[in-house]
Design a protein around this motif. Structure first.
Motif, PDB file in Angstrom:
ATOM      1  N   LEU A  39       0.836  -1.199   0.000  1.00  0.00           N
ATOM      2  CA  LEU A  39       0.000   0.000   0.000  1.00  0.00           C
ATOM      3  C   LEU A  39       0.871   1.250   0.000  1.00  0.00           C
ATOM      4  CD1 LEU A  39      -2.941   1.055   0.083  1.00  0.00           C
ATOM      5  CD2 LEU A  39      -2.704   1.204   2.568  1.00  0.00           C
ATOM      6  N   PRO A  40       0.988   1.937  -1.141  1.00  0.00           N
ATOM      7  CA  PRO A  40       1.706   3.212  -1.172  1.00  0.00           C
ATOM      8  C   PRO A  40       1.030   4.237  -0.272  1.00  0.00           C
ATOM      9  CG  PRO A  40       1.385   2.347  -3.385  1.00  0.00           C
ATOM     10  CD  PRO A  40       0.526   1.515  -2.472  1.00  0.00           C
ATOM     11  N   PHE A  41       1.820   5.174   0.235  1.00  0.00           N
ATOM     12  CA  PHE A  41       1.257   6.217   1.085  1.00  0.00           C
ATOM     13  C   PHE A  41       0.564   7.290   0.241  1.00  0.00           C
ATOM     14  CE2 PHE A  41       1.275   9.834   4.010  1.00  0.00           C
ATOM     15  CZ  PHE A  41       0.874   9.229   5.183  1.00  0.00           C
ATOM     16  N   PHE A  42       1.167   7.638  -0.878  1.00  0.00           N
ATOM     17  CA  PHE A  42       0.643   8.730  -1.709  1.00  0.00           C
ATOM     18  C   PHE A  42      -0.010   8.205  -2.986  1.00  0.00           C
ATOM     19  CE2 PHE A  42       4.314  10.564   0.583  1.00  0.00           C
ATOM     20  CZ  PHE A  42       3.658  11.568   1.279  1.00  0.00           C
ATOM     21  N   ALA A  43      -0.921   8.999  -3.532  1.00  0.00           N
ATOM     22  CA  ALA A  43      -1.525   8.684  -4.826  1.00  0.00           C
ATOM     23  C   ALA A  43      -0.422   8.488  -5.855  1.00  0.00           C
ATOM     24  CB  ALA A  43      -2.461   9.813  -5.251  1.00  0.00           C
ATOM     25  N   ASN A  44      -0.637   7.555  -6.794  1.00  0.00           N
ATOM     26  CA  ASN A  44       0.481   7.128  -7.627  1.00  0.00           C
ATOM     27  C   ASN A  44       0.110   6.795  -9.066  1.00  0.00           C
ATOM     28  OD1 ASN A  44      -0.502   4.194  -7.554  1.00  0.00           O
ATOM     29  ND2 ASN A  44      -0.238   4.693  -5.395  1.00  0.00           N
ATOM     30  N   GLY A  45      -1.096   7.039  -9.476  1.00  0.00           N
ATOM     31  CA  GLY A  45      -1.493   6.719 -10.837  1.00  0.00           C
ATOM     32  C   GLY A  45      -2.406   5.518 -10.944  1.00  0.00           C
TER      33      GLY A  45
ATOM     34  N   GLY B 272       5.129  -3.815  13.750  1.00  0.00           N
ATOM     35  CA  GLY B 272       5.779  -5.046  13.315  1.00  0.00           C
ATOM     36  C   GLY B 272       4.982  -5.934  12.386  1.00  0.00           C
ATOM     37  N   ARG B 273       3.725  -5.581  12.123  1.00  0.00           N
ATOM     38  CA  ARG B 273       2.947  -6.398  11.199  1.00  0.00           C
ATOM     39  C   ARG B 273       3.166  -6.013   9.739  1.00  0.00           C
ATOM     40  NH1 ARG B 273      -2.912  -5.948  13.748  1.00  0.00           N
ATOM     41  NH2 ARG B 273      -1.959  -4.141  14.793  1.00  0.00           N
ATOM     42  N   CYS B 274       3.755  -4.860   9.525  1.00  0.00           N
ATOM     43  CA  CYS B 274       4.126  -4.465   8.169  1.00  0.00           C
ATOM     44  C   CYS B 274       5.366  -3.587   8.243  1.00  0.00           C
ATOM     45  CB  CYS B 274       2.977  -3.759   7.449  1.00  0.00           C
ATOM     46  SG  CYS B 274       2.243  -2.377   8.318  1.00  0.00           S
ATOM     47  N   VAL B 275       5.960  -3.329   7.095  1.00  0.00           N
ATOM     48  CA  VAL B 275       7.218  -2.584   7.006  1.00  0.00           C
ATOM     49  C   VAL B 275       6.943  -1.270   6.286  1.00  0.00           C
ATOM     50  CG1 VAL B 275       9.639  -2.714   6.328  1.00  0.00           C
ATOM     51  CG2 VAL B 275       8.363  -4.827   6.773  1.00  0.00           C
ATOM     52  N   TYR B 276       7.533  -0.174   6.795  1.00  0.00           N
ATOM     53  CA  TYR B 276       7.330   1.140   6.198  1.00  0.00           C
ATOM     54  C   TYR B 276       8.648   1.657   5.643  1.00  0.00           C
ATOM     55  CZ  TYR B 276       6.215   6.092   5.687  1.00  0.00           C
ATOM     56  OH  TYR B 276       6.030   7.351   5.180  1.00  0.00           O
ATOM     57  N   GLY B 277       8.603   2.224   4.468  1.00  0.00           N
ATOM     58  CA  GLY B 277       9.783   2.822   3.871  1.00  0.00           C
ATOM     59  C   GLY B 277       9.499   3.313   2.474  1.00  0.00           C
TER      60      GLY B 277
ATOM     61  N   SER C 144       7.099   6.691  -0.299  1.00  0.00           N
ATOM     62  CA  SER C 144       6.836   5.892   0.893  1.00  0.00           C
ATOM     63  C   SER C 144       5.600   5.009   0.765  1.00  0.00           C
ATOM     64  CB  SER C 144       6.664   6.817   2.101  1.00  0.00           C
ATOM     65  OG  SER C 144       7.831   7.563   2.331  1.00  0.00           O
ATOM     66  N   GLY C 145       5.595   3.965   1.566  1.00  0.00           N
ATOM     67  CA  GLY C 145       4.441   3.081   1.630  1.00  0.00           C
ATOM     68  C   GLY C 145       4.712   1.889   2.530  1.00  0.00           C
ATOM     69  N   PHE C 146       3.740   0.997   2.577  1.00  0.00           N
ATOM     70  CA  PHE C 146       3.781  -0.148   3.471  1.00  0.00           C
ATOM     71  C   PHE C 146       3.801  -1.456   2.691  1.00  0.00           C
ATOM     72  CE2 PHE C 146       1.399   3.300   5.501  1.00  0.00           C
ATOM     73  CZ  PHE C 146       2.068   3.428   6.703  1.00  0.00           C
ATOM     74  N   VAL C 147       4.532  -2.434   3.238  1.00  0.00           N
ATOM     75  CA  VAL C 147       4.536  -3.792   2.700  1.00  0.00           C
ATOM     76  C   VAL C 147       4.278  -4.727   3.877  1.00  0.00           C
ATOM     77  CG1 VAL C 147       5.853  -5.578   1.492  1.00  0.00           C
ATOM     78  CG2 VAL C 147       6.195  -3.160   0.917  1.00  0.00           C
ATOM     79  N   SER C 148       3.413  -5.702   3.684  1.00  0.00           N
ATOM     80  CA  SER C 148       3.100  -6.612   4.778  1.00  0.00           C
ATOM     81  C   SER C 148       4.296  -7.481   5.125  1.00  0.00           C
ATOM     82  CB  SER C 148       1.905  -7.507   4.416  1.00  0.00           C
ATOM     83  OG  SER C 148       2.282  -8.464   3.441  1.00  0.00           O
ATOM     84  N   ARG C 149       4.309  -7.960   6.341  1.00  0.00           N
ATOM     85  CA  ARG C 149       5.371  -8.872   6.776  1.00  0.00           C
ATOM     86  C   ARG C 149       5.401 -10.117   5.886  1.00  0.00           C
ATOM     87  NH1 ARG C 149       6.969 -10.624  12.884  1.00  0.00           N
ATOM     88  NH2 ARG C 149       8.273 -12.426  12.357  1.00  0.00           N
TER      89      ARG C 149
END
Length: 224
Positions: free
Chosen positions: A22-28, A62-67, A74-79
């Protein structure tokens, strides 16, 4: 595509666990972001926390990774999905092997080694220790973004400065760590036996199904 209103940090975590990325910002890709699914009144509200403030608690959870994992944003990726992304982005290299093969710049290695040595370290301390200054030693944001895109580094938390009365002020300052420090080397490397291109194809197939035929060019740009 929209996933419904995200009204808390827990809502975001649950969505990331469900869809993997899940990206943090709108992306197209319409609706595929925190930005498009959080009510406007929760952004920078004076009396309540919103998505900007939730980033730190989610990263700590700890259930997902942010970077910065999505085209430098920026955005989130699940563990669950992070090892697959790491296998693709690292292309068969742990960081030391990449350095040994001459594929890492000296600046990247200095920053990575400092983060690895400390476990968790705030960006201000990295810049100070490595003498990053305006007009002389520059380029920290380029280095730290590249290390995140390669999945060797992620954001552990955000630290807020405090005034003499103990009140927080300003933007949160990023703390950095490594995925291995969070989850262990064995967990992060568990997809290493798979060809990196197969990992990429697995991610693309999953998101095409989840997002219901998103624009292929945009999706490839986000995952590349």
């Amino acid at each position: 595509m929209r996933f419904g209103k995200l009204k808390s940090a827990e809502d975001i975590i649950k969505l990331v666990e469900e869809i993997g990325f899940l990206p943090f910002f709108a992306n197209g890709i319409e609706g595929f972001s925190v930005e498009e699914n959080c009510p406007k009144e929760l952004w920078f509200a004076p009396d309540k926390d919103g998505p900007w403030e939730w980033k730190g608690p989610i990263a700590r959870d700890g259930r997902c990774v942010y970077g910065k994992f999505f085209a430098g944003k920026s955005g989130f990726v699940s563990r669950e999905w992070f090892p697959v992304l790491a296998n693709y982005r690292r292309d068969g290299y742990d960081f030391d092997a990449r350095w040994d093969d001459g594929l890492v710049s000296k600046k990247d290695k200095e920053v990575y080694d400092l983060i690895f040595k400390n476990g968790v370290i705030i960006s201000k301390k990295i810049k100070s220790a490595l003498n990053y200054k305006k007009g002389s030693n520059t380029g920290f944001e380029t280095v730290i973004t590249r290390l995140q895109m390669q999945t060797y580094v992620n954001t552990a938390d955000f630290v807020y400065m405090k005034d003499k009365h103990g009140n927080q002020y300003g933007w949160g300052v990023a703390e950095y760590t490594t995925p291995e420090a969070l989850f262990g080397e064995d967990y992060i490397s568990k997809a290493y036996s798979q060809d990196p291109e197969k990992s990429r194809a697995e991610i693309i197939r999953h998101l095409e199904k989840t997002l219901k035929d998103p624009d292929a060019k945009t999706l490839n740009k986000l995952i590349k």
